[in-house]
Design an enzyme around this catalytic site. Structure first.
Site, PDB file in Angstrom:
ATOM      1  N   MET A   1       8.864  24.984  -2.222  1.00  0.00           N
ATOM      2  CA  MET A   1       7.996  23.944  -2.751  1.00  0.00           C
ATOM      3  C   MET A   1       8.769  22.916  -3.589  1.00  0.00           C
ATOM      4  O   MET A   1       8.595  21.712  -3.433  1.00  0.00           O
ATOM      5  CB  MET A   1       6.888  24.579  -3.604  1.00  0.00           C
ATOM      6  CG  MET A   1       5.829  23.588  -4.038  1.00  0.00           C
ATOM      7  SD  MET A   1       4.659  24.326  -5.177  1.00  0.00           S
ATOM      8  CE  MET A   1       3.739  25.386  -4.094  1.00  0.00           C
TER       9      MET A   1
ATOM     10  N   ARG B   1     -11.054   1.108  14.961  1.00  0.00           N
ATOM     11  CA  ARG B   1     -11.002   1.935  13.762  1.00  0.00           C
ATOM     12  C   ARG B   1     -12.057   1.396  12.801  1.00  0.00           C
ATOM     13  O   ARG B   1     -13.124   1.951  12.667  1.00  0.00           O
ATOM     14  CB  ARG B   1      -9.590   1.855  13.181  1.00  0.00           C
ATOM     15  CG  ARG B   1      -9.348   2.684  11.952  1.00  0.00           C
ATOM     16  CD  ARG B   1      -7.879   2.663  11.532  1.00  0.00           C
ATOM     17  NE  ARG B   1      -7.392   1.325  11.187  1.00  0.00           N
ATOM     18  CZ  ARG B   1      -6.181   1.062  10.726  1.00  0.00           C
ATOM     19  NH1 ARG B   1      -5.305   2.030  10.555  1.00  0.00           N
ATOM     20  NH2 ARG B   1      -5.819  -0.164  10.416  1.00  0.00           N
TER      21      ARG B   1
ATOM     22  N   TYR C   1      13.074  32.359   0.991  1.00  0.00           N
ATOM     23  CA  TYR C   1      11.899  33.141   1.359  1.00  0.00           C
ATOM     24  C   TYR C   1      11.993  33.709   2.770  1.00  0.00           C
ATOM     25  O   TYR C   1      12.573  33.085   3.663  1.00  0.00           O
ATOM     26  CB  TYR C   1      10.655  32.239   1.330  1.00  0.00           C
ATOM     27  CG  TYR C   1      10.138  31.952  -0.055  1.00  0.00           C
ATOM     28  CD1 TYR C   1       9.672  32.984  -0.875  1.00  0.00           C
ATOM     29  CD2 TYR C   1      10.095  30.654  -0.532  1.00  0.00           C
ATOM     30  CE1 TYR C   1       9.177  32.704  -2.138  1.00  0.00           C
ATOM     31  CE2 TYR C   1       9.603  30.360  -1.791  1.00  0.00           C
ATOM     32  CZ  TYR C   1       9.142  31.393  -2.589  1.00  0.00           C
ATOM     33  OH  TYR C   1       8.660  31.120  -3.824  1.00  0.00           O
TER      34      TYR C   1
ATOM     35  N   LYS D   1       0.843  -1.200   0.000  1.00  0.00           N
ATOM     36  CA  LYS D   1       0.000   0.000   0.000  1.00  0.00           C
ATOM     37  C   LYS D   1       0.870   1.239   0.000  1.00  0.00           C
ATOM     38  O   LYS D   1       2.058   1.174   0.319  1.00  0.00           O
ATOM     39  CB  LYS D   1      -0.926  -0.028   1.216  1.00  0.00           C
ATOM     40  CG  LYS D   1      -0.166  -0.037   2.528  1.00  0.00           C
ATOM     41  CD  LYS D   1      -1.084  -0.278   3.715  1.00  0.00           C
ATOM     42  CE  LYS D   1      -0.267  -0.328   4.987  1.00  0.00           C
ATOM     43  NZ  LYS D   1      -1.055  -0.741   6.139  1.00  0.00           N
TER      44      LYS D   1
HETATM   45  C1  LIG Z   1      -0.286  -1.532   7.039  1.00  0.00           C
HETATM   46  C2  LIG Z   1      -0.874  -2.709   7.631  1.00  0.00           C
HETATM   47  C3  LIG Z   1      -0.073  -3.779   8.075  1.00  0.00           C
HETATM   48  C4  LIG Z   1       1.422  -3.722   8.082  1.00  0.00           C
HETATM   49  O1  LIG Z   1       1.860  -3.108   9.237  1.00  0.00           O
HETATM   50  P1  LIG Z   1       3.437  -2.944   9.537  1.00  0.00           P
HETATM   51  O2  LIG Z   1       3.473  -2.394  10.884  1.00  0.00           O
HETATM   52  O3  LIG Z   1       3.956  -2.011   8.504  1.00  0.00           O
HETATM   53  O4  LIG Z   1       3.984  -4.301   9.404  1.00  0.00           O
HETATM   54  C5  LIG Z   1      -0.710  -4.917   8.512  1.00  0.00           C
HETATM   55  N1  LIG Z   1      -2.050  -4.998   8.551  1.00  0.00           N
HETATM   56  C6  LIG Z   1      -2.841  -3.994   8.172  1.00  0.00           C
HETATM   57  C7  LIG Z   1      -4.316  -4.158   8.244  1.00  0.00           C
HETATM   58  C8  LIG Z   1      -2.299  -2.804   7.687  1.00  0.00           C
HETATM   59  O5  LIG Z   1      -3.093  -1.819   7.299  1.00  0.00           O
END
Ligand SMILES: *Cc1c(COP(=O)(O)O)cnc(C)c1O
Length: 821
Positions: A765, A590, A716, A492
């Site tokens: 930037m 969550r 700046y 991700k």
């Molecule tokens: C991002 C994520 C992980 C990975 O977590 P790390 O701490 O980076 O290993 C595992 N499970 C879920 C649901 C996540 O969103």
């Protein structure tokens, strides 16, 4: 319905090697679509361009145990607990299995064939019938010798009506499709000129298509089409006819009038003498004709004219796939490298012509050979040349032997190459400017290499990604798991900033079981780039279900609301048994189902066939921190109870997983079936905050060096006040690239030739200034922002944040460069 491997082996007349028990739910011919390895039967097909046998080792690694093959693998002793069903022809075996499956149903089956409109008519029939009936239909345009058997297999005990399309490219093919579909209702959409030269004449072609309907009870067609009418007469069918006509009011379905408005069309008709009308939200002739075929089917199923009118008013278009992007040098790219048949070329050219905003730009087409059109090259490329001419193309680049051989047919400014590599080596792409470029090529030509070069990427700041280090990290964590524990790798947020495709490809090559991304678009990007591993979507958006279905991206489901929306969308798309991953809230608070909601969840899942749980999981909130260990243990307990409750309700295996990176390191006892590896993969140990094997290094270049006098200022708001005569270097990286603005004014440094160079003044930037007074350096020298020599955790500590944030903040415009030795 028994789908035991034993039974299947009998049906297809195979020689069975292996004795493992198995029950098959899924037939697979494309290894990229693998979802449920344990319940899958893979058919290794040999086609002109590919040989499915070569995917067997990979599929075996991913858990598939049942294969239909023509040839046994050489190292057969290496495969444990498998069944190889050996047959003469695995395609024929697939077809006879589907035909046998079909025989078990005594329900109405609609067969749709014709030259154009099959997919739209099939979808619209579905849209008209499905509110009342459970309809199983062909996915997408699965209408080939392979697609039809896979479609028919999707029928199950719930199916009340089947709607399947059949397409052929050669004489004789329809007979085998007829045996598989065995339609009771036939729809012939129309007969056009596509695929012509394999048929003796249009009439033969029409007769061939009609063989699909030999045993139908009813036949639906356009009675005003003389060719079709005369062929139907000649076929001597005994079927009842619902031929529709706009001129002959003796026909069962008489179309009285068609009135086109600005955005919709109203059609008045008489069915068996009774007048009625409907309106569709389209005005083109093809849509009108398609709606008439669908109308006839709905009338046959006795849907009332009122309901028909309601449903017609909300018919949805069947989507096409075209991407538009900004290119270099003022170019606009239209990317359509998904397929390369004539029909889709025409659609894409049409789309390009309509982009009115770009009228000032020249129109360029980059086109590969068109494969498997069924036509002779001469006729084919004559037609292509005509299209290109008609659609106002100014320039064409042809790639491939066939199109090059036909180069003289094109009148435009033109360039031809035998291969994609030759085109890339030619430097012609660098010279393109202010053009609208349509990139259209068959997959084999890998035109993504061309679009890659044409896409806009500015900047001399790069993120170097060391794929060896990635693999080292992968193995380091794998060694902490039992060999049979499966692994989800989190890619991700562009693989924690490292860039999703290359990372995903590397992980896929190392046979991880799942990749996980946040949103559907991240997943579709991977699919388009050729990633075939199973992909999970952690934050599925309600607006992107179609993308998920199209690209086989398996969503996480955390609430009833999401589940309902997903089931509805799946119904609309005709998707069944789509794999999903159930998230349970065990303390993160969550997202996720509450453990008490499991019984209700089970009952909802049991009452539908759109989706099927592939895994169940939860997420730990403090696995990296000893102070939360008792909380972690409680989370694991809650999860264990909730997940076993879910599993107990289903006969298929549902994978359980809760561990993230720190969890793998610290709670190895809670591996269940799978673990999810994130940050550790990218080199950072979340427990110690140490870097294991560094993966990503962010680098920039010195653009310019100024000698600036003491007491002058830099940047700046005159923030960077100098206490001595200095050399100040400007580097092309700013907060828009992910260099946090709070690192400016001396709070942090980068490395120039191994030495620390502090940031001077405010970070801008797109540019930052650094003090290189004491460093031996010149313009063009490399600068390290973080990475091999300056751990990312140094920056996250200065900012009081976590390394995740720094890694994922490197913006998309920073080019990623990968290396591996
Ligand atoms: C991002 C994520 C992980 C990975 O977590 P790390 O701490 O980076 O290993 C595992 N499970 C879920 C649901 C996540 O969103």
């Amino acid at each position: 319905m028994s789908n035991s491997i034993e039974n299947i082996s009998k049906v297809i007349g195979a020689k069975r090697i292996g004795t493992a028990q198995a029950n098959i739910d899924w037939l697979l011919t494309d290894s990229r679509s693998l979802g449920f390895p344990e319940e899958t039967l893979f058919f290794a097909l040999k086609t002109k361009r590919n040989n499915g046998h070569k995917y067997i080792p990979d599929l075996y690694e991913r858990g598939v145990r049942n294969f239909v093959v023509n040839d046994l693998p050489e190292n057969i002793a290496d495969y444990a607990d498998v069944n190889f069903l050996q047959v003469k022809d695995s395609l024929k075996a697939l077809q006879s299995l589907a035909a046998d499956h079909r025989k078990q149903f005594r329900i109405p089956i609609v067969g749709v064939t014709g030259s154009n409109g099959k997919t739209v008519v099939k979808e619209w029939i579905y849209q008209l019938l499905s509110p009342d009936k459970i309809v199983t239909r062909s996915p997408r345009s699965y209408n080939s010798q392979i697609g039809v058997p896979l479609s028919v297999w999707l029928m199950n005990e719930h199916t009340q009506v089947g709607v399947f399309e059949a397409g052929i490219s050669e004489m004789g093919e329809m007979e085998s499709l007829r045996e598989i579909i065995q339609p009771t209702i036939g729809v012939l959409t129309n007969i056009g000129g596509a695929h012509q030269e394999n048929f003796f004449s249009m009439q033969d072609k029409c007769m061939e298509k009609l063989t699909l309907f030999k045993d139908c009870d009813v036949l639906i067609y356009d009675a005003d089409n003389k060719l079709i009418s005369s062929c139907v007469q000649k076929s001597l069918f005994t079927a009842r006819e619902i031929a529709w006509s706009k001129i002959d009011n003796e026909r069962p379905l008489f179309i009285e009038s068609v009135e086109k408005g600005v955005e919709s069309t109203t059609i008045k008709y008489r069915y068996l003498g009774i007048p009625a009308r409907y309106t569709i939200p389209f005005i083109d002739d093809a849509s009108i004709e398609n709606s008439l075929h669908s109308l006839a089917v709905a009338l046959y199923f006795m849907v009332s004219p009122t309901k028909i009118a309601e449903r017609m008013a909300t018919l949805e278009p069947v989507a096409m796939r075209l991407e538009v992007k900004d290119g270099k040098n003022g170019c606009v790219l239209i990317n359509d490298s998904y397929n390369s048949d004539l029909a889709s070329l025409d659609i894409a050219l049409d789309f390009m012509q309509r982009r009115s905003a770009d009228k000032s730009k020249k129109r360029m087409l980059i086109l590969s050979d068109i494969l498997e059109s069924g036509q002779s090259n001469k006729l084919l490329y004559r037609e292509v040349a005509q299209m290109v001419h008609n659609r106002g193309i100014d320039k064409i680049i042809g790639v491939g032997e066939d199109i090059s051989a036909a180069s003289n047919l094109f009148d435009e400014e033109k360039y031809f190459f035998q291969t994609t590599e030759e085109l890339i080596d030619s430097n012609i792409l660098q010279k393109l400017h202010d053009e609208v470029i349509l990139i259209k090529g068959a997959r084999e030509f890998h035109f993504e290499d061309i679009s890659d070069r044409l896409e806009l990427k500015v900047h001399e700041t790069i993120l170097e990604v060391n794929l060896n280090a990635l693999i080292d990290n992968l193995n380091w964590y794998r060694n902490k798991l039992r060999p049979e524990t499966k692994l989800v790798c989190m890619v991700k947020a562009s693989a924690y900033g490292a860039g999703s495709y290359e990372v995903a490809k590397t992980l896929q090559d190392h046979r991880v079981d799942y990749l996980a991304v946040a949103v559907a678009d991240e997943g579709s990007v991977l699919r388009k780039a050729g990633i075939t591993a199973s992909i999970m979507i952690m934050d599925p958006e309600l607006t992107a279900f179609k993308t998920m279905f199209d690209y086989k991206l398996e969503p996480e489901v955390y609430s009833f609301q999401l589940l309902e929306a997903l089931i509805k969308a799946a119904g609309k798309e005709g998707v069944t048994n789509f794999p999903i991953h159930i998230k349970i809230n065990t303390g993160m608070n969550r997202l996720g189902f509450e453990p008490e909601e499991i019984p209700q969840l089970i009952s909802r899942l049991k009452r539908q066939t759109a989706v099927i749980p592939r895994s169940v999981f939860s997420h730990l909130v403090g696995s990296d921190s000893a102070q939360f260990d008792s909380y972690t243990v409680r989370q694991i307990d809650i999860f264990k109870k909730a997940s076993s409750e879910l599993q107990a309700a289903f006969s298929h295996k549902i994978l359980c997983h809760i561990l993230n990176t720190a969890g793998i390191e610290r709670f190895g006892g809670a591996q269940f079936d799978m673990a999810r590896l994130g940050l550790g993969l990218y080199g950072v140990d979340p427990f110690t905050n140490k870097v294991l094997h560094n993966v990503s290094t962010l680098k920039s270049t010195i653009l310019q060096i100024h000698n600036v006098k003491k007491e002058d200022t830099v940047g700046y708001s005159r923030k960077g006040c100098l206490e001595r005569d200095s050399r100040i270097a400007a580097i092309p990286i700013g907060y828009a690239d992910g260099l946090d603005r709070r690192l400016g004014n001396g709070r942090a440094y980068c490395l120039v030739n191994g030495q620390k160079a502090p940031y001077i003044g405010n970070i801008c930037m797109d540019v930052a200034m650094i003090d290189v007074t004491d460093i031996d350096c010149v313009e063009g020298d490399r600068v390290e922002i973080f990475g091999d020599n300056l751990p990312v955790t140094v920056l996250s500590d200065i900012l009081g944040t976590i390394p995740y944030e720094i890694l994922t903040s490197v913006s998309d415009r920073v080019k990623r460069i990968y290396y591996q030795d």
